[in-house]
Design an enzyme around this catalytic site. Sequence first.
Site, mmCIF file in Angstrom:
data_model
loop_
_atom_site.group_PDB
_atom_site.id
_atom_site.type_symbol
_atom_site.label_atom_id
_atom_site.label_comp_id
_atom_site.label_asym_id
_atom_site.label_seq_id
_atom_site.Cartn_x
_atom_site.Cartn_y
_atom_site.Cartn_z
ATOM 1 N N LYS A 213 0.813 -1.222 0.000
ATOM 2 C CA LYS A 213 0.000 0.000 0.000
ATOM 3 C C LYS A 213 0.847 1.272 0.000
ATOM 4 O O LYS A 213 2.001 1.272 0.420
ATOM 5 C CB LYS A 213 -0.968 -0.005 1.192
ATOM 6 C CG LYS A 213 -2.154 -0.952 0.967
ATOM 7 C CD LYS A 213 -3.183 -0.886 2.069
ATOM 8 C CE LYS A 213 -4.324 -1.867 1.769
ATOM 9 N NZ LYS A 213 -5.276 -1.974 2.867
ATOM 10 N N ARG A 247 -3.150 -9.947 5.684
ATOM 11 C CA ARG A 247 -3.611 -10.031 4.289
ATOM 12 C C ARG A 247 -2.534 -9.476 3.359
ATOM 13 O O ARG A 247 -2.211 -8.284 3.438
ATOM 14 C CB ARG A 247 -4.916 -9.229 4.163
ATOM 15 C CG ARG A 247 -5.521 -9.191 2.780
ATOM 16 C CD ARG A 247 -6.759 -8.313 2.764
ATOM 17 N NE ARG A 247 -7.366 -8.229 1.450
ATOM 18 C CZ ARG A 247 -6.964 -7.413 0.500
ATOM 19 N NH1 ARG A 247 -5.969 -6.582 0.699
ATOM 20 N NH2 ARG A 247 -7.562 -7.417 -0.680
HETATM 21 C C1 YH5 Z 1 -7.565 -4.412 4.043
HETATM 22 O O1 YH5 Z 1 -6.681 -3.666 4.443
HETATM 23 N N1 YH5 Z 1 -7.553 -3.829 1.561
HETATM 24 S S1 YH5 Z 1 -8.250 -3.787 -1.077
HETATM 25 C C2 YH5 Z 1 -3.794 -0.220 -2.777
HETATM 26 C C3 YH5 Z 1 -2.512 -0.721 -2.992
HETATM 27 C C4 YH5 Z 1 -2.204 -2.027 -2.624
HETATM 28 C C5 YH5 Z 1 -3.192 -2.824 -2.078
HETATM 29 C C6 YH5 Z 1 -0.630 -0.360 -4.373
HETATM 30 N N2 YH5 Z 1 -9.228 -5.179 1.006
HETATM 31 C C7 YH5 Z 1 -7.976 -4.472 2.678
HETATM 32 O O2 YH5 Z 1 -5.281 -4.323 -0.947
HETATM 33 N N3 YH5 Z 1 -9.651 -6.129 3.206
HETATM 34 C C8 YH5 Z 1 -8.338 -4.276 0.576
HETATM 35 O O3 YH5 Z 1 -1.589 0.125 -3.514
HETATM 36 C C9 YH5 Z 1 -9.013 -5.326 2.326
HETATM 37 N N4 YH5 Z 1 -8.253 -5.236 4.907
HETATM 38 C C10 YH5 Z 1 -9.261 -6.066 4.497
HETATM 39 N N5 YH5 Z 1 -9.863 -6.827 5.408
HETATM 40 C C11 YH5 Z 1 -6.912 -2.608 -1.150
HETATM 41 C C12 YH5 Z 1 -5.540 -3.196 -1.301
HETATM 42 C C13 YH5 Z 1 -4.486 -2.330 -1.895
HETATM 43 C C14 YH5 Z 1 -4.761 -1.030 -2.243
#
Ligand code: YH5
Length: 267
Positions: A213, A247
Amino acid sequence: MLDLSFPQVMGILNVTPDSFSDGGVFLSAQSALARARQMVEEGAAIIDVGGESTRPGAMPVSVQEELDRVIPVIEAISRDLPAFISVDTSKPEVMRAAVAAGAGIINDVRALCEPGALETATQAGVPVCLMHMKGEPCTMQQNPHYGDVVAEVKDFLLERVEACVSAGMSRDRLLIDPGFGFGKTLADNLRLARHLGELAALGQALVIGVSRKSMIGAALDRPVDQRLPGGLAFAALAVWQGAKIIRVHDVQATVDAVKMVRAIIEA
Ligand code: YH5
């Protein structure tokens, strides 16, 4: 039921065409299944299947589109792999179909706040992860502001837990997640990270997701493909403070980090 006496790793399986972390490569059910199999071999206990992009600025997806993306993949994983499946959705129709197809956990970034979601999840009878988010994905990073971010997140999650219990869900099936990056500045995310123990102390299994993230990018000044060390440090400190599910995209490295912390905790 999933054994949470020690921390488990949840592998992220994006089935969205616009998901740049996975390059939108895992679109067909077969390649999604192959990716899921690899994550299980690397030690993921849970595969989190998501068909809605909730990245900052992402556009909404229709119910049918989301069903078409996630249901065939959930059916295939459920048939072929020894893993729990969670479905990353806020839509009641998708929750219902996903559980019928084999999903054993509902992971809702909107904490069952959408119309019908609370009733549907209660009916489904599976564990639910309730996540905190301020605002909606399309606007959440536009100047988020909190008085006391830890207290606000804690109060929100407690309120959602009570709403679920009132609706008839059993308390021991409710997981909570502070929602790193969802309507939070870097300072907010770091404060939450520093105080994860207070969330763990609420008594619900604590889930965290920081993999790749922007907050890691912002803290370290690293592009998305160079955020793994930051994510591992984060995972280690989260487990140390009591987090039960991590996760991530990078399963193997995270499983090792979690095992290392576990060995120290149990020493
Ligand atoms: C979470 O924290 N996050 S979707 C932006 C990024 C990288 C990854 C490159 N679903 C979560 O994973 N479910 C998502 O930048 C989730 N907890 C739970 N429980 C976003 C994501 C992401 C967004």
